[in-house]
Design a protein around this motif. Structure first.
Motif, mmCIF file in Angstrom:
data_model
loop_
_atom_site.group_PDB
_atom_site.id
_atom_site.type_symbol
_atom_site.label_atom_id
_atom_site.label_comp_id
_atom_site.label_asym_id
_atom_site.label_seq_id
_atom_site.Cartn_x
_atom_site.Cartn_y
_atom_site.Cartn_z
ATOM 1 N N PHE A 167 -0.975 60.708 26.249
ATOM 2 C CA PHE A 167 -0.954 61.836 27.179
ATOM 3 C C PHE A 167 0.386 62.531 27.115
ATOM 4 C CE2 PHE A 167 0.133 58.113 29.767
ATOM 5 C CZ PHE A 167 1.274 58.529 30.459
ATOM 6 N N GLN A 168 0.333 63.810 27.458
ATOM 7 C CA GLN A 168 1.527 64.644 27.497
ATOM 8 C C GLN A 168 1.591 65.286 28.869
ATOM 9 O OE1 GLN A 168 1.521 68.024 24.847
ATOM 10 N NE2 GLN A 168 3.734 68.252 25.007
ATOM 11 N N ILE A 169 2.802 65.376 29.409
ATOM 12 C CA ILE A 169 2.992 65.961 30.732
ATOM 13 C C ILE A 169 3.756 67.270 30.592
ATOM 14 C CG2 ILE A 169 3.998 65.634 33.016
ATOM 15 C CD1 ILE A 169 3.657 62.619 32.609
ATOM 16 N N VAL B 161 6.863 58.759 23.231
ATOM 17 C CA VAL B 161 7.025 59.532 22.007
ATOM 18 C C VAL B 161 8.185 60.515 22.139
ATOM 19 C CG1 VAL B 161 5.868 61.095 20.392
ATOM 20 C CG2 VAL B 161 4.567 59.268 21.518
ATOM 21 N N ASP B 162 8.268 61.160 23.297
ATOM 22 C CA ASP B 162 9.390 62.042 23.617
ATOM 23 C C ASP B 162 9.511 62.086 25.139
ATOM 24 O OD1 ASP B 162 7.533 63.985 24.591
ATOM 25 O OD2 ASP B 162 7.368 64.877 22.603
ATOM 26 N N GLU B 163 10.276 63.026 25.661
ATOM 27 C CA GLU B 163 10.529 63.066 27.107
ATOM 28 C C GLU B 163 9.271 63.249 27.944
ATOM 29 O OE1 GLU B 163 13.328 62.432 29.007
ATOM 30 O OE2 GLU B 163 13.844 61.625 27.051
ATOM 31 N N SER B 164 8.208 63.783 27.347
ATOM 32 C CA SER B 164 7.027 64.088 28.152
ATOM 33 C C SER B 164 5.721 63.586 27.534
ATOM 34 C CB SER B 164 6.937 65.606 28.372
ATOM 35 O OG SER B 164 6.810 66.260 27.124
ATOM 36 N N SER B 165 5.806 62.689 26.555
ATOM 37 C CA SER B 165 4.585 62.218 25.877
ATOM 38 C C SER B 165 4.602 60.704 25.721
ATOM 39 C CB SER B 165 4.464 62.849 24.487
ATOM 40 O OG SER B 165 4.462 64.254 24.572
ATOM 41 N N TRP B 166 3.439 60.104 25.943
ATOM 42 C CA TRP B 166 3.275 58.657 25.813
ATOM 43 C C TRP B 166 2.075 58.367 24.928
ATOM 44 C CZ3 TRP B 166 5.229 61.098 29.921
ATOM 45 C CH2 TRP B 166 6.345 60.544 30.565
ATOM 46 N N LYS B 167 2.155 57.244 24.184
ATOM 47 C CA LYS B 167 1.062 56.828 23.308
ATOM 48 C C LYS B 167 0.827 55.342 23.533
ATOM 49 C CE LYS B 167 1.783 56.233 18.862
ATOM 50 N NZ LYS B 167 2.126 56.500 17.469
ATOM 51 N N LEU C 78 8.143 61.899 37.046
ATOM 52 C CA LEU C 78 8.196 61.502 35.633
ATOM 53 C C LEU C 78 8.738 60.078 35.488
ATOM 54 C CD1 LEU C 78 9.414 64.793 33.917
ATOM 55 C CD2 LEU C 78 7.118 63.808 33.869
ATOM 56 N N ASN C 79 9.744 59.731 36.276
ATOM 57 C CA ASN C 79 10.277 58.363 36.237
ATOM 58 C C ASN C 79 9.234 57.357 36.684
ATOM 59 O OD1 ASN C 79 12.800 59.044 35.231
ATOM 60 N ND2 ASN C 79 13.689 59.290 37.267
#
Length: 118
Positions: A69-71, A55-61, A42-43
């Motif tokens: 994407f969301q992980i 966007v949050d700990e597991s989502s990027w925009k 994740l890092n």
């Protein structure tokens, strides 16, 4: 949405990829799969996509174009759900997972790319 899925087999273990995928979707723990360094992965993704909005700990925009994407993780798998994401972005994610010796399983096809042709 386009789904990318990753896991790593222990040495000399070969299982039915689709059954592994279905079990991991249900967050099951499977014998024959390695535990992944989830936080390290994740890092690495976060650093590679540092120009994207987290966007949050597991989502990027992507603020400069299409895509997000969301992980979703388990100790044995990384699932990346891509929303309107360009192919080159998905390839970058696949390349990062290759660094951790986790080949892509593409459930849309369905096919696992154990030997990446580069």
């Amino acid at each position: 949405m386009y789904e990318l899925f990753f896991w790593k087999y222990l040495d000399e273990v070969y299982l039915n990829h689709h059954l592994v995928y279905e079990a991991l979707l249900e967050k099951e723990t499977l014998e024959g799969l390695e535990e992944l360094p989830v936080e390290v992965i994740l890092n690495r993704i976060s650093n590679a996509f540092s120009t994207w909005e987290k966007v949050d700990e597991s989502s990027w925009k992507n603020n400069k174009g299409p895509g997000a994407f969301q992980i979703i993780t388990t100790p044995q798998s990384i699932q990346i759900d891509c929303y309107g994401t360009e192919g080159k972005t998905m390839n970058a994610l696949v390349d990062i997972m290759e660094e951790f010796k986790c080949p892509l399983y593409d459930p849309q096809v369905p096919q696992r790319y154990d030997e990446m042709a580069e």
